[in-house]
Enzyme design. Structure first.
Site, mmCIF file in Angstrom:
data_model
loop_
_atom_site.group_PDB
_atom_site.id
_atom_site.type_symbol
_atom_site.label_atom_id
_atom_site.label_comp_id
_atom_site.label_asym_id
_atom_site.label_seq_id
_atom_site.Cartn_x
_atom_site.Cartn_y
_atom_site.Cartn_z
ATOM 1 C CG ASP A 1 37.104 38.708 6.314
ATOM 2 O OD1 ASP A 1 35.880 38.687 6.505
ATOM 3 O OD2 ASP A 1 37.608 39.006 5.216
ATOM 4 C CG HIS B 1 35.815 39.282 2.303
ATOM 5 N ND1 HIS B 1 35.786 38.595 3.484
ATOM 6 C CD2 HIS B 1 34.697 38.893 1.636
ATOM 7 C CE1 HIS B 1 34.710 37.825 3.530
ATOM 8 N NE2 HIS B 1 34.036 37.985 2.406
ATOM 9 C CB SER C 1 30.645 37.638 1.976
ATOM 10 O OG SER C 1 31.676 37.457 1.024
#
Length: 178
Positions: free
Chosen positions: A121, A94, A55
């Protein structure tokens, strides 16, 4: 060669065997002390994490080892953070894409997104949760080593490999003559 090591192990006295086991325990405790020292130095409960998914590509790839720090400074847009969602075990790596500071409470609301993901998210957060908070953050990424964490991923994907590795290391420590 393996038979020679096993016969050496059988010829050991109880005292020699106890010393080898003590050496093994010392190695394990030293590793734990280094981990705890890193946690104290970086002010992060988890100073090192492994990237488990794609990701964050192209910034980080699956298997990269990340070094974290948790400074007392506020989080900024663009920071790459590792955070945990309450009720889940696996931390997420992230980038911070949006912040909202609430003046009355001084609380910072943080929105994250993986670089390789199409959407933010909010779908990963708990139901009804639209933001994470600073207390959810385990640390900010300070550096990384590419692909070093693949060993961890392989051991999680194949648990029998973990036990073979631990058993092999334990046997090696026991039969090591030094």
């Amino acid at each position: 060669m393996f038979e020679e090591e096993l016969s050496f192990l059988r010829r050991m006295t109880k005292r020699q065997l106890a010393m080898q086991i003590l050496n093994f325990v010392m190695i394990i405790s030293s590793a734990l002390m280094v981990w705890k020292g890193l946690a104290l130095y970086t002010n992060s409960e988890s100073p090192i994490v492994v990237v488990l998914s794609g990701s964050m590509e192209p910034a980080f790839y699956r298997g990269d080892l990340l070094f974290l720090g948790m400074p007392n400074e506020p989080v900024h847009v663009g920071d790459i953070v590792v955070f945990k969602i309450p009720g889940r075990d696996v931390p997420i790596v992230h980038r911070v894409i949006k912040l909202h500071d609430e003046r009355e409470t001084g609380k910072q609301f943080i929105l994250t997104k993986g670089d390789n993901n199409q959407v933010d998210d909010r779908g990963l957060y708990n139901p009804g949760q639209l933001w994470i908070h600073k207390e959810d953050i385990v640390g900010k990424v300070r550096g990384f080593l590419p692909h070093v964490g693949m060993v961890t991923i392989l051991m999680n994907d194949y648990p029998q490999l973990k036990w073979i590795l631990i058993g092999g290391l334990g046997l090696w420590v026991l039969v090591n003559r030094e």
